[in-house]
Structures are given as C-alpha cells and as structure tokens.
Design an enzyme around this catalytic site. Structure first.
Site, PDB file in Angstrom:
ATOM      1  N   CYS A 127      -3.908 -13.010  11.922  1.00  0.00           N
ATOM      2  CA  CYS A 127      -4.706 -13.709  10.902  1.00  0.00           C
ATOM      3  C   CYS A 127      -4.387 -15.202  10.809  1.00  0.00           C
ATOM      4  CB  CYS A 127      -4.537 -13.038   9.550  1.00  0.00           C
ATOM      5  SG  CYS A 127      -5.063 -11.312   9.590  1.00  0.00           S
ATOM      6  N   HIS A 268      -6.109 -17.658   3.712  1.00  0.00           N
ATOM      7  CA  HIS A 268      -6.549 -16.481   4.462  1.00  0.00           C
ATOM      8  C   HIS A 268      -7.103 -15.435   3.498  1.00  0.00           C
ATOM      9  CE1 HIS A 268      -6.835 -13.091   6.969  1.00  0.00           C
ATOM     10  NE2 HIS A 268      -5.741 -12.498   6.536  1.00  0.00           N
ATOM     11  N   ASN A 298     -11.677  -9.122   4.829  1.00  0.00           N
ATOM     12  CA  ASN A 298     -10.673  -9.791   5.671  1.00  0.00           C
ATOM     13  C   ASN A 298     -11.186  -9.803   7.115  1.00  0.00           C
ATOM     14  OD1 ASN A 298      -8.434 -10.505   7.187  1.00  0.00           O
ATOM     15  ND2 ASN A 298      -7.005  -9.205   6.062  1.00  0.00           N
TER      16      ASN A 298
HETATM   17  O1  UT7 Z   1      -4.528  -9.888   7.005  1.00  0.00           O
HETATM   18  C1  UT7 Z   1      -3.154  -9.794   7.197  1.00  0.00           C
HETATM   19  C2  UT7 Z   1      -2.444  -9.878   5.904  1.00  0.00           C
HETATM   20  N1  UT7 Z   1      -2.818  -8.753   5.092  1.00  0.00           N
HETATM   21  C3  UT7 Z   1      -2.548  -8.776   3.828  1.00  0.00           C
HETATM   22  O2  UT7 Z   1      -2.053  -9.763   3.345  1.00  0.00           O
HETATM   23  C4  UT7 Z   1      -2.801  -7.547   3.003  1.00  0.00           C
HETATM   24  C5  UT7 Z   1      -1.615  -7.311   2.108  1.00  0.00           C
HETATM   25  N2  UT7 Z   1      -1.673  -6.127   1.289  1.00  0.00           N
HETATM   26  C6  UT7 Z   1      -2.621  -5.878   0.359  1.00  0.00           C
HETATM   27  O3  UT7 Z   1      -3.584  -6.588   0.223  1.00  0.00           O
HETATM   28  C7  UT7 Z   1      -2.380  -4.755  -0.581  1.00  0.00           C
HETATM   29  O4  UT7 Z   1      -1.060  -4.298  -0.447  1.00  0.00           O
HETATM   30  C8  UT7 Z   1      -3.345  -3.567  -0.380  1.00  0.00           C
HETATM   31  C9  UT7 Z   1      -4.771  -3.959  -0.752  1.00  0.00           C
HETATM   32  C10 UT7 Z   1      -3.295  -3.077   1.041  1.00  0.00           C
HETATM   33  C11 UT7 Z   1      -2.933  -2.453  -1.341  1.00  0.00           C
HETATM   34  O5  UT7 Z   1      -3.022  -2.887  -2.690  1.00  0.00           O
HETATM   35  P1  UT7 Z   1      -1.804  -2.844  -3.693  1.00  0.00           P
HETATM   36  O6  UT7 Z   1      -2.350  -3.019  -5.054  1.00  0.00           O
HETATM   37  O7  UT7 Z   1      -0.806  -3.838  -3.235  1.00  0.00           O
HETATM   38  O8  UT7 Z   1      -1.250  -1.418  -3.545  1.00  0.00           O
HETATM   39  P2  UT7 Z   1       0.212  -1.080  -3.063  1.00  0.00           P
HETATM   40  O9  UT7 Z   1       0.406  -1.458  -1.648  1.00  0.00           O
HETATM   41  O10 UT7 Z   1       1.198  -1.560  -4.088  1.00  0.00           O
HETATM   42  O11 UT7 Z   1       0.143   0.476  -3.148  1.00  0.00           O
HETATM   43  C12 UT7 Z   1      -0.095   1.157  -4.405  1.00  0.00           C
HETATM   44  C13 UT7 Z   1      -0.635   2.509  -4.095  1.00  0.00           C
HETATM   45  C14 UT7 Z   1       0.025   3.180  -2.903  1.00  0.00           C
HETATM   46  O12 UT7 Z   1       0.255   4.529  -3.226  1.00  0.00           O
HETATM   47  P3  UT7 Z   1       1.743   4.999  -3.644  1.00  0.00           P
HETATM   48  O13 UT7 Z   1       2.616   4.671  -2.476  1.00  0.00           O
HETATM   49  O14 UT7 Z   1       2.071   4.193  -4.880  1.00  0.00           O
HETATM   50  O15 UT7 Z   1       1.553   6.453  -3.892  1.00  0.00           O
HETATM   51  C15 UT7 Z   1      -1.042   3.110  -1.818  1.00  0.00           C
HETATM   52  O16 UT7 Z   1      -0.982   4.212  -0.937  1.00  0.00           O
HETATM   53  O17 UT7 Z   1      -2.023   2.372  -3.771  1.00  0.00           O
HETATM   54  C16 UT7 Z   1      -2.292   3.166  -2.635  1.00  0.00           C
HETATM   55  N3  UT7 Z   1      -3.470   2.682  -1.952  1.00  0.00           N
HETATM   56  C17 UT7 Z   1      -4.687   3.005  -2.382  1.00  0.00           C
HETATM   57  N4  UT7 Z   1      -5.102   3.749  -3.412  1.00  0.00           N
HETATM   58  C18 UT7 Z   1      -6.429   3.884  -3.590  1.00  0.00           C
HETATM   59  C19 UT7 Z   1      -3.571   1.891  -0.867  1.00  0.00           C
HETATM   60  N5  UT7 Z   1      -4.866   1.691  -0.556  1.00  0.00           N
HETATM   61  C20 UT7 Z   1      -5.576   2.389  -1.485  1.00  0.00           C
HETATM   62  C21 UT7 Z   1      -6.956   2.578  -1.700  1.00  0.00           C
HETATM   63  N6  UT7 Z   1      -7.321   3.325  -2.777  1.00  0.00           N
HETATM   64  N7  UT7 Z   1      -7.890   2.046  -0.908  1.00  0.00           N
END
Ligand code: UT7
Length: 366
Positions: A127, A268, A298
């Site tokens: 990215c 980004h 993204n």
């Molecule tokens: O392009 C390269 C760089 N990429 C990025 O910078 C992306 C960075 N990460 C993110 O944008 C976020 O971490 C995500 C959008 C991927 C996830 O959002 P979040 O609010 O940060 O969630 P989290 O990673 O803190 O996870 C919270 C929970 C997890 O479940 P557990 O482990 O707490 O049971 C995830 O499995 O949310 C879960 N989760 C979802 N739940 C419902 C992850 N994706 C989803 C989803 N729907 N689509």
C-alpha cells in the site's frame, strides 16, 4: 528515512504535470460482499468500523495491466503533452497484483501506450507502492537519469482476496491511478518537495499472500490461507497509525512546515478511523482531510493517487496549496511526501481488457 537531494539541495524539482485514474464500472455494496461470501458480519459493521460503503471490482478478464494502461493514458491526456515537450521516458508501475509473476507488467503497459523502448519496471511496496514509486521517479528525474517519468499504481486485489474471509473481503477494491512528472521549479504547483520512506521486515507476516513464491511455490498445492491475501487487522491497525503519523511528522519537519500549514492531507485509504487517528495525532484540521474510502474502499498501492485524483477533480484545493501524502502497507512499509497542490485537469478512463494476442492496433501513439 528522509531521502536526500530534494529541491532544497538546489536541484530542479519533480512537478506533477498530469493526473489520471481508472476505476472498473462495477459497483459492489457492503451487502453484496456479505451475500457473495456468506460472511458473518453486517453492512453497518463494515461501514462504521472502516468507513467503506462500496468498492469497484474489475471484471474477470480485466487485469492490473489493463487498469494501469487506462490510468496512464488518462494521465498523459491530463498532461496534454506539448509535442515539443519531453515524452515520457520511464514507466514505473507500483503493484503487488501484477499480471503474472514473470515478466513485470510495466513493459507491456509502456508498449500498449506506445512509449517506445523506455525503461519500465514494477515496484512492490504494497500500500506504500505509489509513494515509493514517486520517491524513486523523482530521484531519477533530479539526477538527470530521466526527464518525464510516468508513475502508475494499479491493483486488482479482487484476484487475491478470499471472498469467504470476513477479515479482508469487505476491505479492498480494484483501481489504478497515475501521474506524469516533469522537471520544474520547487515553487510551482505540483512540485514534490520532500519525501520520507522506510520499512520494517520484522512485521512481514502481518500482511501476506504466503504462497506462490520461492518459499512456498504454487505448484505444491497450496492451502486456502496460503493462496489468498491474509492480514492481522489489529496489529496492522496499530502500526498504521504509528508509522504514518511518525513518517508524516518527519517529512513535515524536513520541509519546514507545521501541521497547521497543511491545506490538503491525503492518507492511505485503509480505514477511516486510522486516517482520523493519524490526522488527529498530527493536528490537521478536519476541513483539510480528503479521501474517497467510502466509495472505493482500500485500493492498496493505488489508494493515495486515486484519492488525490478524486480530490483534484473536485477542485478541493487551489493550485500551490501545501499538501501532505502518507501511506502504510505490507512489508511493513511506509512513506510520506510533501508537495504543492497540482494545477491539473484530472482525466479518467475505464479499463479495457487486453485482447489475448496483443493487436498492433491496440498500441497507442503518444
Ligand atoms: O492496507 C494495508 C493496511 N491495512 C490496514 O491498515 C487495515 C488495518 N486494520 C483495520 O482496518 C481493522 O483492524 C479492521 C477493519 C480489519 C478490523 O476492525 P477493528 O475494529 O480494528 O476490529 P479488530 O481487529 O479490533 O477486531 C475486533 C473483532 C475481532 O473479533 P475478536 O477477535 O474480538 O473475536 C475480529 O475478528 O472484530 C472481528 N472482525 C469482524 N467482525 C465483524 C473483523 N472483521 C469483521 C467483520 N465483521 N467484517
């Protein structure tokens, strides 16, 4: 690391002379992504946690090279090349979704554009790809190695995303964007001023397509997790905020700007919450933040120039306004740049699938 030899060193600046973009016509909503993969999530969760409402996905027969060719043509069109001016003499394509592992996609794009025997190569920085490519192209221009590099960033992440993976399927879209650089003065609109870039391979397992390379060759029968893109969202989120904020602060300091000087901030487009956190940390007011994550998601390496193209097409800033770009991605990699808002008319073009055998009629004349 700040790259030396910017305009402050008394050399000519790299100036953005044209901006082009290409988006596939198919719009896919959050609800459609969920239905397609049978994902255990909701459209509201995706929108509220990421800021993404829809994305564009390329048709099966449209490749990254097709997107790149369309965006690059649009950038050349935008530059409305003066027949007496320099012709594009180098093509740099930032992508981590090339048309094939070998050869690079860039030479074919240069051929389809009718650029002649110019040097053309791919650059993989995920990215951060566009800002890595821009930094490289500007340095080559300032050194006199080239006079008008064409910097293209193109991605077809739909080809590497697992539609059944809730963690990544809702995030990505396909797109390309390109800028043509020319030699100019560091005080004119479009001038690239300073850049900062870096990497941390200790985090190389946080964002991966594990299989298909020499470590895990594709011919061995790959497991699903090895075939597709995987990302550990939570640690990536933390790195993204920290790295982009630090890199952006570095490039601002090198330029001699305070955050309050910035009139256009484009980061980004990975997650709206990340973008807000970075801008809040830096102290950039909401009215100076621009992006299009809501509409395109993204788009990886294409994300920063696509958002720049979108903002420039909407005329959000006067030419010459102090501008800050920053990106973060797999690798881990990050990069930032300061520039003066370009004075361009943005062009867009729809991607055209390349015929199976490259038809001489398809090759453009610049
Ligand atoms: O392009 C390269 C760089 N990429 C990025 O910078 C992306 C960075 N990460 C993110 O944008 C976020 O971490 C995500 C959008 C991927 C996830 O959002 P979040 O609010 O940060 O969630 P989290 O990673 O803190 O996870 C919270 C929970 C997890 O479940 P557990 O482990 O707490 O049971 C995830 O499995 O949310 C879960 N989760 C979802 N739940 C419902 C992850 N994706 C989803 C989803 N729907 N689509």
């Amino acid at each position: 690391m700040t790259s030396p030899g910017g305009p402050a060193a008394g050399r000519p600046a790299a100036v953005i002379a044209g901006v082009g973009a290409s988006l596939p016509p198919l719009v896919v909503t959050n609800r459609q992504v969920i239905e397609r993969g049978g994902l255990d999530t909701t459209a509201e969760w995706i929108a509220s946690r990421t800021g993404i409402h829809r994305r564009r996905l390329a048709a099966f027969d449209v490749s990254t090279g097709d997107l790149a060719t369309a965006a690059a043509r649009a950038a050349l069109d935008s530059a409305a090349l003066d027949p007496a001016g320099p012709r594009p003499d180098l093509l740099l394509l930032a992508t981590t979704t090339p048309d094939r592992p070998c050869p690079a996609t860039a030479p074919e794009v240069a051929h389809r554009l009718g650029l002649g025997p110019v040097p053309a190569f791919d650059l993989a920085a995920v990215c951060s790809g566009f800002l890595y490519a821009l930094t490289t192209a500007a340095a080559l221009l300032r050194s006199g190695t080239c006079r008008a590099p064409l910097v293209v960033a193109a991605e077809k992440y739909s080809a590497i995303i697992d539609p059944l993976d809730r963690d990544t399927a809702p995030l990505f879209g396909d797109a390309a964007a390109a800028v043509l650089l020319r030699r100019g003065d560091p005080t004119e609109p479009g001038a690239l001023l300073e850049t900062d870039w870096g990497s941390d391979g200790a985090g190389s397992d946080l964002i991966t397509v594990a299989g298909g390379g020499t470590r895990l060759p594709g011919s061995g029968g790959l497991r699903r997790e090895e075939r597709y893109f995987r990302m550990r969202g939570r640690p990536v989120y933390a790195h993204a905020v920290r790295r982009m904020a630090a890199s952006a602060a570095t490039v601002l300091a090198t330029t001699g700007w305070h955050p309050g000087d910035v009139r256009a901030f484009i980061g980004h487009q990975a997650n709206q919450r990340i973008l807000d956190a970075v801008a809040d940390r830096l102290g950039i007011a909401p009215q100076h933040r621009f992006g299009n994550i809501r509409e395109v998601g993204n788009t990886a390496g294409a994300s920063v120039p696509l958002a720049l193209a979108d903002a420039a097409a909407r005329g959000v800033c006067p030419p010459g306004a102090p501008t800050l770009l920053t990106a973060f991605g797999g690798g881990l990699t990050w990069a930032s740049a300061t520039l003066l808002w370009p004075d361009v008319t943005v062009r867009t073009a729809a991607p055209q699938a390349r015929p199976h055998h490259l038809d001489p009629k398809e090759v453009g004349t610049p």
